[in-house]
Design a protein around this motif. Sequence first.
Motif, PDB file in Angstrom:
ATOM      1  N   ARG A 101       0.840  -1.191   0.000  1.00  0.00           N
ATOM      2  CA  ARG A 101       0.000   0.000   0.000  1.00  0.00           C
ATOM      3  C   ARG A 101       0.877   1.243   0.000  1.00  0.00           C
ATOM      4  N   LYS A 102       0.295   2.364  -0.399  1.00  0.00           N
ATOM      5  CA  LYS A 102       0.997   3.643  -0.400  1.00  0.00           C
ATOM      6  C   LYS A 102       0.870   4.294   0.971  1.00  0.00           C
ATOM      7  N   TYR A 103       1.746   5.283   1.201  1.00  0.00           N
ATOM      8  CA  TYR A 103       1.679   6.014   2.459  1.00  0.00           C
ATOM      9  C   TYR A 103       0.323   6.674   2.642  1.00  0.00           C
ATOM     10  N   SER A 104      -0.295   7.100   1.543  1.00  0.00           N
ATOM     11  CA  SER A 104      -1.611   7.742   1.632  1.00  0.00           C
ATOM     12  C   SER A 104      -2.677   6.775   2.131  1.00  0.00           C
ATOM     13  N   GLU A 105      -2.386   5.478   2.114  1.00  0.00           N
ATOM     14  CA  GLU A 105      -3.320   4.476   2.592  1.00  0.00           C
ATOM     15  C   GLU A 105      -2.931   3.958   3.970  1.00  0.00           C
ATOM     16  N   ARG A 106      -2.263   4.779   4.738  1.00  0.00           N
ATOM     17  CA  ARG A 106      -1.728   4.320   6.023  1.00  0.00           C
ATOM     18  C   ARG A 106      -2.814   3.979   7.034  1.00  0.00           C
ATOM     19  N   ASN A 107      -4.022   4.409   6.804  1.00  0.00           N
ATOM     20  CA  ASN A 107      -5.117   4.065   7.710  1.00  0.00           C
ATOM     21  C   ASN A 107      -6.014   2.955   7.156  1.00  0.00           C
ATOM     22  N   TYR A 108      -5.599   2.418   6.029  1.00  0.00           N
ATOM     23  CA  TYR A 108      -6.417   1.397   5.372  1.00  0.00           C
ATOM     24  C   TYR A 108      -6.165   0.029   5.998  1.00  0.00           C
ATOM     25  N   LEU A 109      -7.236  -0.668   6.327  1.00  0.00           N
ATOM     26  CA  LEU A 109      -7.155  -1.982   6.944  1.00  0.00           C
ATOM     27  C   LEU A 109      -8.104  -2.928   6.230  1.00  0.00           C
ATOM     28  N   PRO A 110      -7.645  -3.577   5.187  1.00  0.00           N
ATOM     29  CA  PRO A 110      -8.523  -4.471   4.427  1.00  0.00           C
ATOM     30  C   PRO A 110      -8.904  -5.711   5.216  1.00  0.00           C
ATOM     31  N   THR A 111     -10.147  -6.136   5.015  1.00  0.00           N
ATOM     32  CA  THR A 111     -10.661  -7.288   5.760  1.00  0.00           C
ATOM     33  C   THR A 111     -11.195  -8.400   4.856  1.00  0.00           C
ATOM     34  N   TYR A 112     -11.084  -8.230   3.541  1.00  0.00           N
ATOM     35  CA  TYR A 112     -11.535  -9.258   2.616  1.00  0.00           C
ATOM     36  C   TYR A 112     -10.344  -9.934   1.955  1.00  0.00           C
ATOM     37  N   PRO A 113     -10.427 -11.251   1.765  1.00  0.00           N
ATOM     38  CA  PRO A 113      -9.307 -11.961   1.132  1.00  0.00           C
ATOM     39  C   PRO A 113      -8.915 -11.383  -0.227  1.00  0.00           C
ATOM     40  N   SER A 114      -9.883 -10.902  -0.977  1.00  0.00           N
ATOM     41  CA  SER A 114      -9.602 -10.382  -2.321  1.00  0.00           C
ATOM     42  C   SER A 114      -8.747  -9.120  -2.294  1.00  0.00           C
ATOM     43  N   GLU A 115      -8.612  -8.495  -1.135  1.00  0.00           N
ATOM     44  CA  GLU A 115      -7.835  -7.272  -1.022  1.00  0.00           C
ATOM     45  C   GLU A 115      -6.358  -7.529  -0.753  1.00  0.00           C
ATOM     46  N   TYR A 116      -5.979  -8.785  -0.645  1.00  0.00           N
ATOM     47  CA  TYR A 116      -4.590  -9.151  -0.382  1.00  0.00           C
ATOM     48  C   TYR A 116      -4.003  -9.881  -1.585  1.00  0.00           C
ATOM     49  N   SER A 117      -2.790  -9.499  -1.951  1.00  0.00           N
ATOM     50  CA  SER A 117      -2.150 -10.066  -3.138  1.00  0.00           C
ATOM     51  C   SER A 117      -1.261 -11.265  -2.827  1.00  0.00           C
ATOM     52  N   TYR A 118      -0.759 -11.340  -1.608  1.00  0.00           N
ATOM     53  CA  TYR A 118       0.221 -12.374  -1.270  1.00  0.00           C
ATOM     54  C   TYR A 118      -0.253 -13.180  -0.061  1.00  0.00           C
ATOM     55  N   TRP A 119      -0.014 -14.495  -0.121  1.00  0.00           N
ATOM     56  CA  TRP A 119      -0.491 -15.396   0.929  1.00  0.00           C
ATOM     57  C   TRP A 119       0.599 -16.372   1.343  1.00  0.00           C
ATOM     58  N   GLY A 120       0.605 -16.673   2.643  1.00  0.00           N
ATOM     59  CA  GLY A 120       1.460 -17.721   3.154  1.00  0.00           C
ATOM     60  C   GLY A 120       0.797 -19.072   3.009  1.00  0.00           C
ATOM     61  N   GLN A 121       1.490 -20.119   3.438  1.00  0.00           N
ATOM     62  CA  GLN A 121       1.009 -21.473   3.211  1.00  0.00           C
ATOM     63  C   GLN A 121       0.017 -21.948   4.267  1.00  0.00           C
ATOM     64  N   GLY A 122      -0.125 -21.246   5.358  1.00  0.00           N
ATOM     65  CA  GLY A 122      -1.053 -21.639   6.401  1.00  0.00           C
ATOM     66  C   GLY A 122      -0.395 -22.462   7.491  1.00  0.00           C
ATOM     67  N   THR A 123      -0.917 -22.322   8.696  1.00  0.00           N
ATOM     68  CA  THR A 123      -0.440 -23.101   9.833  1.00  0.00           C
ATOM     69  C   THR A 123      -1.665 -23.581  10.618  1.00  0.00           C
ATOM     70  N   GLN A 124      -1.666 -24.858  10.997  1.00  0.00           N
ATOM     71  CA  GLN A 124      -2.823 -25.466  11.652  1.00  0.00           C
ATOM     72  C   GLN A 124      -2.857 -25.105  13.129  1.00  0.00           C
ATOM     73  N   VAL A 125      -4.034 -24.660  13.570  1.00  0.00           N
ATOM     74  CA  VAL A 125      -4.286 -24.427  14.990  1.00  0.00           C
ATOM     75  C   VAL A 125      -5.446 -25.318  15.404  1.00  0.00           C
ATOM     76  N   THR A 126      -5.215 -26.159  16.397  1.00  0.00           N
ATOM     77  CA  THR A 126      -6.246 -27.064  16.882  1.00  0.00           C
ATOM     78  C   THR A 126      -6.423 -26.861  18.376  1.00  0.00           C
ATOM     79  N   VAL A 127      -7.668 -26.592  18.774  1.00  0.00           N
ATOM     80  CA  VAL A 127      -7.981 -26.345  20.175  1.00  0.00           C
ATOM     81  C   VAL A 127      -8.909 -27.461  20.645  1.00  0.00           C
ATOM     82  N   SER A 128      -8.467 -28.217  21.622  1.00  0.00           N
ATOM     83  CA  SER A 128      -9.271 -29.320  22.140  1.00  0.00           C
ATOM     84  C   SER A 128     -10.088 -28.855  23.342  1.00  0.00           C
ATOM     85  N   SER A 129     -11.260 -29.460  23.484  1.00  0.00           N
ATOM     86  CA  SER A 129     -12.141 -29.063  24.596  1.00  0.00           C
ATOM     87  C   SER A 129     -11.858 -29.877  25.849  1.00  0.00           C
TER      88      SER A 129
END
Length: 129
Positions: A101-129
């Motif tokens: 993002r540009k400096y002019s977008e310093r307050n921008y906080l995207p919340t939709y997947p389509s707004e992100y260009s780069y992705w990591g591979q993911g890490t599994q989180v498992t919470v047992s009850s």
Amino acid sequence: VQLQASGGGLVQAGGSLRPSCEVSERTFIKAFVLGWFRQAPGKEREFVAAINWYSGRTVDTDSVKGRFTISADNAKKTVSLQMNNLEPEDTAVYYCAADVRKYSERNYLPTYPSEYSYWGQGTQVTVSS
């Protein structure tokens, strides 16, 4: 841009985890917006939290407020997600994502997947009850 996530695992309800994502990029790191998303089996990918590296502003989804905190370390080029008081409903694959993002977008906080260009591979989180 490459994102490498780590730090997931198996924990009992009420426990904590701190997944991190390393950003590999030669350009000025403060140009990034970083986010965390998660996807449970059979469900769509959903927004968890985001941070704008220019301003330090953050946003998170209602279901994790008061329990999760996103933070960024510019020197280490990492973004972390401190997850406390975990619940079985938090079980999912957690993905980090980035967008330039540009400096002019310093307050921008995207919340939709389509707004992100780069992705990591993911890490599994498992919470047992």
